[in-house]
Design an enzyme around this catalytic site. Structure first.
Site, PDB file in Angstrom:
ATOM      1  N   THR A 116      -1.073   0.826 -10.896  1.00 56.30           N
ATOM      2  CA  THR A 116      -2.292   0.172 -10.514  1.00 56.30           C
ATOM      3  C   THR A 116      -3.045   1.121  -9.421  1.00 56.30           C
ATOM      4  O   THR A 116      -4.281   0.654  -8.969  1.00 56.30           O
ATOM      5  CB  THR A 116      -1.781  -1.079  -9.646  1.00 56.30           C
ATOM      6  N   GLU A 134       0.840  -1.398   0.063  1.00 54.58           N
ATOM      7  CA  GLU A 134      -0.068  -0.109  -0.030  1.00 54.58           C
ATOM      8  C   GLU A 134       0.733   1.291   0.187  1.00 54.58           C
ATOM      9  O   GLU A 134       0.417   2.202  -0.587  1.00 54.58           O
ATOM     10  CB  GLU A 134      -1.022  -0.130   1.022  1.00 54.58           C
ATOM     11  N   GLU A 170     -12.131  -0.114 -10.064  1.00 58.35           N
ATOM     12  CA  GLU A 170     -11.930  -1.121 -11.009  1.00 58.35           C
ATOM     13  C   GLU A 170     -12.468  -1.261 -12.247  1.00 58.35           C
ATOM     14  O   GLU A 170     -12.138  -1.417 -13.453  1.00 58.35           O
ATOM     15  CB  GLU A 170     -11.454  -2.646 -10.598  1.00 58.35           C
ATOM     16  N   GLU A 218     -18.235  -6.843  -2.777  1.00 61.63           N
ATOM     17  CA  GLU A 218     -16.893  -7.145  -2.758  1.00 61.63           C
ATOM     18  C   GLU A 218     -16.927  -8.417  -3.197  1.00 61.63           C
ATOM     19  O   GLU A 218     -15.918  -8.778  -3.848  1.00 61.63           O
ATOM     20  CB  GLU A 218     -16.406  -6.787  -1.106  1.00 61.63           C
ATOM     21  N   ASP A 240      -4.214  -9.829  -8.474  1.00 59.46           N
ATOM     22  CA  ASP A 240      -4.773  -9.196  -9.509  1.00 59.46           C
ATOM     23  C   ASP A 240      -3.617  -8.277 -10.104  1.00 59.46           C
ATOM     24  O   ASP A 240      -2.960  -8.320 -11.300  1.00 59.46           O
ATOM     25  CB  ASP A 240      -5.650  -8.234  -9.130  1.00 59.46           C
TER      26      ASP A 240
END
Length: 639
Positions: free
Chosen positions: A567, A213, A481, A462, A358
Site C-alpha cells: 500500500t 505508518e 492513489e 482531499e 481503504d
C-alpha cells in the site's frame, strides 16, 4: 386593472415553476440531481437523512439513492410507461453526445517519442525531489521544499500527530525511497542508500509513531529492499551488495519488535494506534483506532514472519484482522471506520472506501495473493459483495445503459443509509484494486470520475462534495492513489488514454507543485497556494508509478516473475516461499471465520471471476465511451 396584472403574473410564475420542475425531473434518471438548480439541491439536503425501509434496490441514479425508494411507482411494468421512460432516458444521454470523436481525437494515440519524453520528465521529477532531500534534509525525515530545510518530529508539541505519527527521527524519506532507486535503474545510488541506512539508522529513539505508518513506510521498505538485494530471481540485474549480511532484515525485525507492544493489553486483540519506539505504548494512549490502521499490517508482518521463521508477527496482525472482521454488521456485512480496542464498540459508524477504511480491503486481497490463505480471499469476497450492495450507486454497467456513472458513497455501516455527500482522494486507489480483482470495466468508469476532478482542479482535493460539485477539504499532499490506479489500468488495458492521464498529472505537478527544492503540498487546489512539506510517499509512490507508466521496458514489466506493490508502493515478489509456513495454522477452528459457503447477503460466489464481463475484442482496449466521458466531465463541473 391592477388585479389583472397580478393574476397574469401569478399565471406566468406558475408556468415558470412547472417548466423548472419538468427540466429537473423530466429529462432522465440523473437530472433530478445533476441539473444545477438550487431548488433540487435544497430538496436533497433536506431529505438526505430521511429514514427508509431498509430494503435494497438497484437503481441507476445517485439522487434516487439519496432520496430513498419513493420511486417505486415509476418502475412499473406497464409497456406504455416503460416506452415513455425509455424516451426520456434517451433524451438525457443525448445531451452528452455532441461530437463523439472529440475524446477519441484527444486520447486515442500516444506517440513513442512523447512516451519517452514523459518517462524522462518523471525521472527528473523524482531526482529533483530526491537529490534536494539528500542535500538539504538527510538525515532528517522529510524535506521542506520551500525553505530547503529538513524536518523531523515536532518535539515541542507531542500532540501534533499530523507530523509525529509519521516522522520518527529515522531518515524516513531515504528508507521509503530505496526500491524506487532500483525501479529507475540506479543500482549505484541504491547501494549507497542501503549503506547509509545500515550505518546511520537506529530505531532506539524516544519517538512516538503511528504503528500503521511505521509499518507501511519503514518496515515495508526495509523488507522490500532486503528481498531485492538477496532474491536470485529479481528482475533488476546484479544488485547484490558485497558483504551484505541481512542488515536490512535485522533492522526490520528490530522495528517490528518495537511495534509489538501495541498488540498487548487490548481486550479485542486490535492494536493501539501508537507506540513509543523506546518505551512502548504511551500511558496516555487513546483506546480508539481506525479500521485501516489496525487491519493493514498483515502483508509486511506476514512477510517478515515467513522470512525469519517466527510466527509472532503474522499471528498478531492476523488476529487484529479477524477481530475487526467479527465486529462487522450482521445486517449489511459492513465495518465502521473507528473502533474502541477495549470494548469492540464502533465509535465511527461510517463505512466507505477512503480514509480509515481503504487499505483494509486492499490487504485482504493482497494477503491472499502473497500467502495463499483462503481465509483472506473469503473475507475479501464477502467485503466486496457488501460494498457492491450498499456503497455503490449509479448504473449497473460502466460502458452501457442509462443513468449516473458508478460511484461509491459513505454510508452507515448498520443500515446502508448515506451519511454524507463527499468522497476523499484516498478512494482513488479503488480502481486499482478493482483491476487486481479482475473487474476492469468497473475500474475504468470509477477512474474516469477521479480523473475528471483532477482535470478541473489540476489536483485531487482531499475531499470532494459530489452533490455540490465543489471541494470540502481543499488541500492536496501529492498523494499517489490516482496515479497508482492509472498505472494499473494501463497495464491491464494498454489503452493510450491512461498515458494521457499520466501526462496530465505530470504536467499539473510540474506547474502547480514544483518549488525551489522539491515539490510542495498544495494547501488550496483552487488558488494553488502551498504548504512547505514534501511527504515521503511522493518519491516512494507518486514518482514511481508515473515512471513505470511510461517505461514499457522496465525490468518489472519484462520479468517472468510476478510482483505486487504494498500500500506504500514497495515492490515484493509473489514467491512460493511466502506460501510456506514453518508453523501450524495460527487459528485452528476459531469461531467467526468466514467459510467457503459464506457470502455477504448470499450474493457472491467463492470462485466468481469478473474478467468475463469484458468482451474478448475489448479485453485490452477499453476506452470509456465518449458520451459517458462527457457525462462525467459535466457532473464535476467541467462544462
Amino acid at each position: 386593472m391592477q388585479w389583472r396584472s397580478i393574476l397574469v403574473g401569478l399565471v406566468v410564475l406558475r408556468l415558470t415553476f412547472s417548466c423548472l420542475l419538468w427540466l429537473a425531473f423530466g429529462l432522465g434518471p440523473s437530472w433530478g440531481f445533476n441539473f444545477p438548480l438550487n431548488l433540487n439541491l435544497n430538496l436533497h439536503k433536506i431529505e438526505l437523512f430521511k429514514e427508509d425501509d431498509g430494503t435494497s434496490t438497484k437503481d441507476n441514479s445517485w439522487s434516487q439513492r439519496i432520496h430513498g425508494h419513493g420511486d417505486a411507482q415509476s418502475r412499473t411494468s406497464c409497456a406504455k410507461l416503460g416506452e415513455e421512460d425509455s424516451a426520456k432516458k434517451k433524451s438525457y444521454l443525448s445531451l452528452f453526445e455532441g461530437d463523439r470523436d472529440e475524446y477519441d481525437r484527444r486520447y486515442s494515440t500516444f506517440p513513442d517519442t512523447l512516451k519517452l519524453k514523459m518517462k524522462g520528465m518523471a525521472k527528473d521529477m523524482f531526482y529533483f525531489g530526491y537529490d534536494n532531500y539528500m542535500k538539504y534534509a538527510f538525515p532528517e525525515d522529510e524535506l521542506n521544499p520551500i525553505d530547503c530545510q529538513g524536518r523531523g518530529p515536532d518535539v515541542l508539541n507531542p500532540s501534533n500527530i499530523n507530523i509525529n505519527d509519521v516522522l520518527g527521527n529515522y531518515s524516513l524519506t531515504l528508507i521509503d525511497t530505496l526500491d524506487t532507486l532500483l525501479v529507475l535503474g540506479n543500482v549505484s545510488e541504491f547501494h549507497r542508500a542501503v549503506k547509509l541506512v545500515i550505518d546511520t539508522v537506529s530505531f532506539d529513539k524516544d519517538s512516538t509513531v503511528q504503528v500503521f505508518e511505521a509499518n507501511i513506510r519503514i518496515l515495508g521498505s526495509l523488507i522490500s529492499a532486503h528481498i531485492l538485494l538477496t532474491d536470485p530471481k529479481h528482475p533488476f540485474g546484479d544488485v547484490g551488495l558485497e558483504d551484505y549480511d541481512n542488515e536490512l532484515l535485522h533492522l526490520a525485525h528490530d522495528l517490528a519488535v518495537r511495534l509489538l507492544p501495541a498488540f498487548e493489553n487490548t481486550s479485542t486483540g486490535i492494536p493501539y494506534p501508537r507506540v513509543n519506539l523506546k518505551s512502548g505504548v504511551p500511558p496516555d494512549s487513546i483506546n480508539e483506532t481506525c479500521t485501516s490502521g489496525a487491519g493493514s499490517l498483515l502483508v509486511e508482518f506476514g512477510i517478515l514472519s515467513r522470512l525469519i521463521g517466527d510466527s509472532t508477527f503474522e499471528w498478531v496482525a492476523r488476529r487484529a484482522v479477524r477481530a475487526l472482521w467479527n465486529l462487522r454488521s450482521n445486517e449489511t456485512g459492513l465495518l465502521g471506520n473507528v473502533v474502541n480496542i477495549q470494548t469492540g464498540q464502533w465509535v465511527g459508524k461510517q463505512s466507505g472506501l477512503g480514509a480509515g477504511m481503504d487499505s483494509f480491503y486492499e490487504y485482504l486481497l493482497k494477503s491472499y495473493i502473497l500467502f495463499g490463505e483462503k481465509e483472506d480471499y473469503r473475507m475479501f469476497q464477502a467485503s466486496y459483495a457488501s460494498i457492491q450492495n450498499h456503497l455503490r450507486r449509479g448504473r449497473e454497467s460502466c460502458n452501457e445503459g442509462e443513468g449516473d456513472p458508478p460511484l461509491y458513497v459513505n454510508v452507515n455501516m448498520f443500515n446502508g443509509q448515506i451519511m454524507n455527500t463527499w468522497i476523499d482522494s484516498l478512494q482513488a486507489f479503488f480502481p486499482g484494486l478493482l483491476v487486481l480483482n479482475g473487474d476492469v470495466e468497473e475500474a475504468i468508469c470509477l477512474h474516469a470520475f477521479y480523473y475528471a476532478i483532477w482535470k478541473r482542479f489540476g489536483a485531487l482535493p482531499e475531499r470532494y462534495n459530489w452533490q455540490l460539485q465543489a471541494p470540502d477539504l481543499l488541500f492536496y499532499p501529492l498523494r499517489p492513489e490516482l496515479v497508482e490506479s492509472t498505472y494499473l489500468l494501463y497495464q491491464a488495458t494498454k489503452n493510450p488514454f491512461y498515458l494521457h492521464v499520466g501526462m496530465d498529472i505530470l504536467q499539473s505537478l510540474e506547474k502547480n507543485a514544483k518549488v525551489r527544492c522539491g515539490y510542495a503540498t498544495l494547501h488550496h487546489v483552487v488558488d494553488k497556494s502551498k504548504e512547505d512539506r514534501m511527504e515521503s510517499f511522493f518519491l516512494s509512490e507518486t514518482c514511481k508509478y508515473l515512471y513505470l507508466l511510461f517505461d514499457d521496458d522496465n525490468p518489472l514489466h519484462k520479468s517472468e516473475n510476478k510482483y505486487i506493490f504494498t500500500t506504500e508502493g514497495h515492490v515484493v515478489p509473489i514467491d512460493e516461499r511466502f506460501r510456506e509456513k514453518q508453523w501450524n495454522d495460527l487459528f485452528p477452528c476459531e469461531e467467526g471465520v468466514v467459510t467457503d459457503q459464506e457470502t455477504s447477503n448470499g450474493s457472491f460466489s467463492s470462485n466468481n471471476s469478473n474478467c468475463d464481463r469484458v468482451p474478448e475484442e475489448r479485453r485490452y482496449s477499453l476506452p470509456l465511451k465518449s458520451v459517458y466521458m462527457r457525462q462525467i466531465d459535466h457532473m464535476v463541473g467541467l462544462f
